[in-house]
Motif scaffolding. Structure first.
Motif, PDB file in Angstrom:
ATOM      1  N   THR A   1       0.833  -1.215   0.000  1.00  0.00           N
ATOM      2  CA  THR A   1       0.000   0.000   0.000  1.00  0.00           C
ATOM      3  C   THR A   1       0.867   1.264   0.000  1.00  0.00           C
ATOM      4  O   THR A   1       0.407   2.323  -0.419  1.00  0.00           O
ATOM      5  CB  THR A   1      -0.941   0.027   1.212  1.00  0.00           C
ATOM      6  N   HIS A   2       2.104   1.168   0.480  1.00  0.00           N
ATOM      7  CA  HIS A   2       3.006   2.325   0.487  1.00  0.00           C
ATOM      8  C   HIS A   2       3.517   2.619  -0.922  1.00  0.00           C
ATOM      9  O   HIS A   2       3.698   3.781  -1.295  1.00  0.00           O
ATOM     10  CB  HIS A   2       4.181   2.064   1.428  1.00  0.00           C
ATOM     11  N   PHE A   3       3.738   1.573  -1.721  1.00  0.00           N
ATOM     12  CA  PHE A   3       4.356   1.738  -3.031  1.00  0.00           C
ATOM     13  C   PHE A   3       3.338   1.833  -4.163  1.00  0.00           C
ATOM     14  O   PHE A   3       3.577   2.546  -5.140  1.00  0.00           O
ATOM     15  CB  PHE A   3       5.311   0.566  -3.313  1.00  0.00           C
ATOM     16  N   PHE A   4       2.234   1.110  -4.059  1.00  0.00           N
ATOM     17  CA  PHE A   4       1.333   0.953  -5.203  1.00  0.00           C
ATOM     18  C   PHE A   4       0.004   1.669  -4.979  1.00  0.00           C
ATOM     19  O   PHE A   4      -0.645   1.495  -3.945  1.00  0.00           O
ATOM     20  CB  PHE A   4       1.073  -0.534  -5.475  1.00  0.00           C
ATOM     21  N   SER A   5      -0.392   2.439  -5.975  1.00  0.00           N
ATOM     22  CA  SER A   5      -1.727   3.037  -5.953  1.00  0.00           C
ATOM     23  C   SER A   5      -2.758   2.030  -6.458  1.00  0.00           C
ATOM     24  O   SER A   5      -3.942   2.123  -6.112  1.00  0.00           O
ATOM     25  CB  SER A   5      -1.751   4.296  -6.827  1.00  0.00           C
ATOM     26  N   GLU A   6      -2.318   1.093  -7.280  1.00  0.00           N
ATOM     27  CA  GLU A   6      -3.169   0.000  -7.757  1.00  0.00           C
ATOM     28  C   GLU A   6      -2.399  -1.305  -7.578  1.00  0.00           C
ATOM     29  O   GLU A   6      -1.212  -1.380  -7.898  1.00  0.00           O
ATOM     30  CB  GLU A   6      -3.533   0.179  -9.240  1.00  0.00           C
ATOM     31  N   TYR A   7      -3.066  -2.332  -7.056  1.00  0.00           N
ATOM     32  CA  TYR A   7      -2.391  -3.604  -6.804  1.00  0.00           C
ATOM     33  C   TYR A   7      -3.433  -4.721  -6.793  1.00  0.00           C
ATOM     34  O   TYR A   7      -4.421  -4.653  -6.062  1.00  0.00           O
ATOM     35  CB  TYR A   7      -1.681  -3.541  -5.448  1.00  0.00           C
ATOM     36  N   SER A   8      -3.199  -5.703  -7.627  1.00  0.00           N
ATOM     37  CA  SER A   8      -4.087  -6.871  -7.628  1.00  0.00           C
ATOM     38  C   SER A   8      -3.261  -8.092  -7.987  1.00  0.00           C
ATOM     39  O   SER A   8      -2.353  -8.029  -8.817  1.00  0.00           O
ATOM     40  CB  SER A   8      -5.245  -6.693  -8.619  1.00  0.00           C
ATOM     41  N   MET A   9      -3.575  -9.212  -7.335  1.00  0.00           N
ATOM     42  CA  MET A   9      -2.884 -10.451  -7.640  1.00  0.00           C
ATOM     43  C   MET A   9      -3.792 -11.634  -7.338  1.00  0.00           C
ATOM     44  O   MET A   9      -4.699 -11.553  -6.510  1.00  0.00           O
ATOM     45  CB  MET A   9      -1.560 -10.564  -6.875  1.00  0.00           C
ATOM     46  N   LYS A  10      -3.578 -12.705  -8.070  1.00  0.00           N
ATOM     47  CA  LYS A  10      -4.280 -13.959  -7.871  1.00  0.00           C
ATOM     48  C   LYS A  10      -3.244 -15.058  -7.875  1.00  0.00           C
ATOM     49  O   LYS A  10      -2.525 -15.246  -8.853  1.00  0.00           O
ATOM     50  CB  LYS A  10      -5.317 -14.187  -8.981  1.00  0.00           C
ATOM     51  N   GLY A  11      -3.140 -15.763  -6.750  1.00  0.00           N
ATOM     52  CA  GLY A  11      -2.088 -16.746  -6.583  1.00  0.00           C
ATOM     53  C   GLY A  11      -2.376 -18.066  -7.267  1.00  0.00           C
ATOM     54  O   GLY A  11      -3.271 -18.192  -8.108  1.00  0.00           O
ATOM     55  N   VAL A  12      -1.602 -19.067  -6.882  1.00  0.00           N
ATOM     56  CA  VAL A  12      -1.691 -20.393  -7.499  1.00  0.00           C
ATOM     57  C   VAL A  12      -3.068 -20.999  -7.274  1.00  0.00           C
ATOM     58  O   VAL A  12      -3.701 -21.516  -8.200  1.00  0.00           O
ATOM     59  CB  VAL A  12      -0.589 -21.308  -6.931  1.00  0.00           C
ATOM     60  N   THR A  13      -3.557 -20.922  -6.030  1.00  0.00           N
ATOM     61  CA  THR A  13      -4.900 -21.388  -5.685  1.00  0.00           C
ATOM     62  C   THR A  13      -5.482 -20.438  -4.655  1.00  0.00           C
ATOM     63  O   THR A  13      -4.778 -19.573  -4.116  1.00  0.00           O
ATOM     64  CB  THR A  13      -4.880 -22.816  -5.099  1.00  0.00           C
ATOM     65  N   ALA A  14      -6.763 -20.614  -4.349  1.00  0.00           N
ATOM     66  CA  ALA A  14      -7.393 -19.784  -3.320  1.00  0.00           C
ATOM     67  C   ALA A  14      -6.763 -20.048  -1.958  1.00  0.00           C
ATOM     68  O   ALA A  14      -6.638 -19.137  -1.127  1.00  0.00           O
ATOM     69  CB  ALA A  14      -8.896 -20.066  -3.272  1.00  0.00           C
ATOM     70  N   GLU A  15      -6.358 -21.299  -1.708  1.00  0.00           N
ATOM     71  CA  GLU A  15      -5.732 -21.647  -0.435  1.00  0.00           C
ATOM     72  C   GLU A  15      -4.288 -21.159  -0.383  1.00  0.00           C
ATOM     73  O   GLU A  15      -3.816 -20.687   0.651  1.00  0.00           O
ATOM     74  CB  GLU A  15      -5.769 -23.166  -0.213  1.00  0.00           C
ATOM     75  N   ASP A  16      -3.564 -21.289  -1.480  1.00  0.00           N
ATOM     76  CA  ASP A  16      -2.174 -20.831  -1.571  1.00  0.00           C
ATOM     77  C   ASP A  16      -2.129 -19.590  -2.463  1.00  0.00           C
ATOM     78  O   ASP A  16      -1.628 -19.620  -3.586  1.00  0.00           O
ATOM     79  CB  ASP A  16      -1.285 -21.932  -2.150  1.00  0.00           C
ATOM     80  N   ASN A  17      -2.677 -18.506  -1.916  1.00  0.00           N
ATOM     81  CA  ASN A  17      -2.831 -17.287  -2.705  1.00  0.00           C
ATOM     82  C   ASN A  17      -1.530 -16.475  -2.697  1.00  0.00           C
ATOM     83  O   ASN A  17      -1.463 -15.353  -2.192  1.00  0.00           O
ATOM     84  CB  ASN A  17      -3.995 -16.458  -2.168  1.00  0.00           C
ATOM     85  N   GLU A  18      -0.482 -17.065  -3.272  1.00  0.00           N
ATOM     86  CA  GLU A  18       0.822 -16.434  -3.368  1.00  0.00           C
ATOM     87  C   GLU A  18       1.458 -16.801  -4.698  1.00  0.00           C
ATOM     88  O   GLU A  18       1.041 -17.759  -5.352  1.00  0.00           O
ATOM     89  CB  GLU A  18       1.743 -16.880  -2.214  1.00  0.00           C
ATOM     90  N   ILE A  19       2.463 -16.030  -5.088  1.00  0.00           N
ATOM     91  CA  ILE A  19       3.239 -16.297  -6.301  1.00  0.00           C
ATOM     92  C   ILE A  19       4.715 -16.135  -5.954  1.00  0.00           C
ATOM     93  O   ILE A  19       5.098 -15.147  -5.313  1.00  0.00           O
ATOM     94  CB  ILE A  19       2.864 -15.329  -7.441  1.00  0.00           C
ATOM     95  N   TYR A  20       5.532 -17.093  -6.368  1.00  0.00           N
ATOM     96  CA  TYR A  20       6.980 -17.028  -6.163  1.00  0.00           C
ATOM     97  C   TYR A  20       7.658 -16.976  -7.523  1.00  0.00           C
ATOM     98  O   TYR A  20       7.454 -17.860  -8.361  1.00  0.00           O
ATOM     99  CB  TYR A  20       7.492 -18.249  -5.396  1.00  0.00           C
ATOM    100  N   LEU A  21       8.469 -15.938  -7.735  1.00  0.00           N
ATOM    101  CA  LEU A  21       9.150 -15.746  -9.014  1.00  0.00           C
ATOM    102  C   LEU A  21      10.642 -15.524  -8.766  1.00  0.00           C
ATOM    103  O   LEU A  21      11.019 -14.716  -7.913  1.00  0.00           O
ATOM    104  CB  LEU A  21       8.583 -14.524  -9.751  1.00  0.00           C
TER     105      LEU A  21
END
Length: 287
Positions: free
Chosen positions: A62-82
Motif C-alpha cells: 500500500t506504500h508503493f502501489f496506488s493499484e495492486y491486484s494479484m491472484k495466486g496459485v490457488t485460493a488456499e495458496d494465494n501467493e506467487i513465487y518468481l
C-alpha cells in the motif's frame, strides 16, 4: 496466476529502484514472493546446504502501489513465487532511477513465450504527450513444493542487540579492513559498546564505538551506555566481503539499523525505513 500493480509517486519509484540496486549487490538471483498485502524479496544462501533465507526484504504494497491486484496459485495458496536476476530488473528501472519526471510505473506478470515481469514506464515527452518505455524481465516460476526453501529462518534468542551508527561509516571501516584481512571480528556488549577488529601478522587494528542504544530481545531500547552494565563482549567472525556487501543497504537510507549477535554463531541485521524492513543473516566463520 495474475499480478498487476501501478506506482504513481516518484519517491516511491526511486525507493523501489534503490531496493533492487541493493539486492543486485548481494546476489545474482533473487526471489520475489507476491502476497495480497506484502511484497517480499528473498535471497537464499548460494552453494550452501542450509535451508532458509539469508536476506529477506518486506515491503508494504500500500506504500508503493496506488493499484495492486494479484491472484495466486490457488485460493488456499494465494501467493506467487518468481525468481529473477536483480541486474536485469534494475536495467528496466534505469529510466526511473535517474529521472525527475517519471509519471508512473506499471508492473504486470505476462507470458511472452516465457513468463516475464513487464514494466511500462510513463515518461513525459512534451506538453501534450507522454512516451511509454516497456521492458520485459524474464522470470522463473517456483513450484509450490519448493516454497518452504524460501521461508524466513527460525531465529534464535540472541545474546545482544545493538543499534549501530551510520552504515556509510561502517562500510568505510570494513572496506579498509578487508584490504588487510579477509575476516573481520564484530563484537558488542550489553552496555552499548561495539567494535570491529582485524588481526594481521604485523598489527592488530580495531575500531570502537561507544554509547550505542541497546535493544533487548523484546525490541525495547534501553538507555545509552550503562556504565554499570555487563562488559562481556559477544562476537562473530565474518567474511569481510560479505559484510561489506550487506552494508550497501545504505542505498535504501534506513532510519534505523539493529545488529543482533549470537556469540560465535550468527550476525542478524535489521534495517528499517518507512514501510520497508530488510533482514540479513550471516553465519560466523570458524578459525
Amino acid at each position: 496466476m495474475k499480478f498487476r500493480g501501478k506506482m504513481n509517486d516518484l519517491p516511491c519509484m526511486k525507493q523501489f529502484a534503490s531496493i533492487i540496486q541493493t539486492l543486485k549487490g548481494l546476489s545474482r538471483l533473487c526471489v520475489l514472493r507476491l502476497c495480497t498485502d506484502r511484497f517480499h524479496f528473498i535471497i537464499s544462501p548460494e552453494n550452501m546446504g542450509e535451508r532458509g533465507a539469508m536476506v529477506w526484504c518486506t515491503l508494504d504494497q500500500t506504500h508503493f502501489f496506488s493499484e495492486y491486484s494479484m491472484k495466486g496459485v490457488t485460493a488456499e495458496d494465494n501467493e506467487i513465487y518468481l525468481e529473477f536476476a536483480p541486474d536485469m530488473l534494475l536495467k528496466a528501472l534505469s529510466s526511473v532511477k535517474f529521472s525527475q519526471v517519471a509519471k508512473s510505473v506499471k508492473i504486470k506478470l505476462t507470458n511472452k513465450s516465457y513468463p516475464c515481469l513487464t514494466f511500462e514506464i510513463e515518461l513525459p515527452s512534451n506538453a501534450m504527450h507522454s512516451r511509454i518505455c516497456v521492458h520485459d524481465v524474464p522470470v522463473n516460476t517456483i513450484p509450490r513444493r519448493d516454497w518452504p526453501d524460501y521461508k524466513p529462518p527460525d531465529l534464535p534468542r540472541f545474546d545482544v542487540g545493538i543499534e549501530v551508527p551510520s552504515l556509510k561509516l561502517l562500510r568505510g571501516v570494513v572496506d579498509r579492513m578487508k584490504a588487510l584481512q579477509p575476516y573481520i571480528v564484530m563484537a558488542a556488549s550489553p552496555s552499548g559498546s561495539m567494535s570491529l577488529k582485524v588481526n594481521t601478522d604485523t598489527a592488530n587494528i580495531a575500531m570502537h564505538f561507544r554509547d550505542l542504544k541497546i535493544v533487548t530481545t523484546s525490541g525495547r531500547e534501553t538507555a545509552n551506555g550503562d556504565e554499570d552494565g555487563d562488559e562481556e563482549m559477544f562476537s562473530v567472525r565474518l567474511n569481510a566481503k560479505k559484510l561489506s556487501s550487506v552494508l550497501t543497504c545504505e542505498l535504501i537510507n534506513p532510519r534505523k539499523v539493529v545488529c543482533h549477535i549470537l556469540d560465535d554463531q550468527m550476525l542478524h541485521m535489521v534495517l528499517e525505513h518507512e514501510d520497508v524492513l530488510m533482514h540479513y543473516c550471516v553465519t560466523s566463520v570458524s578459525m
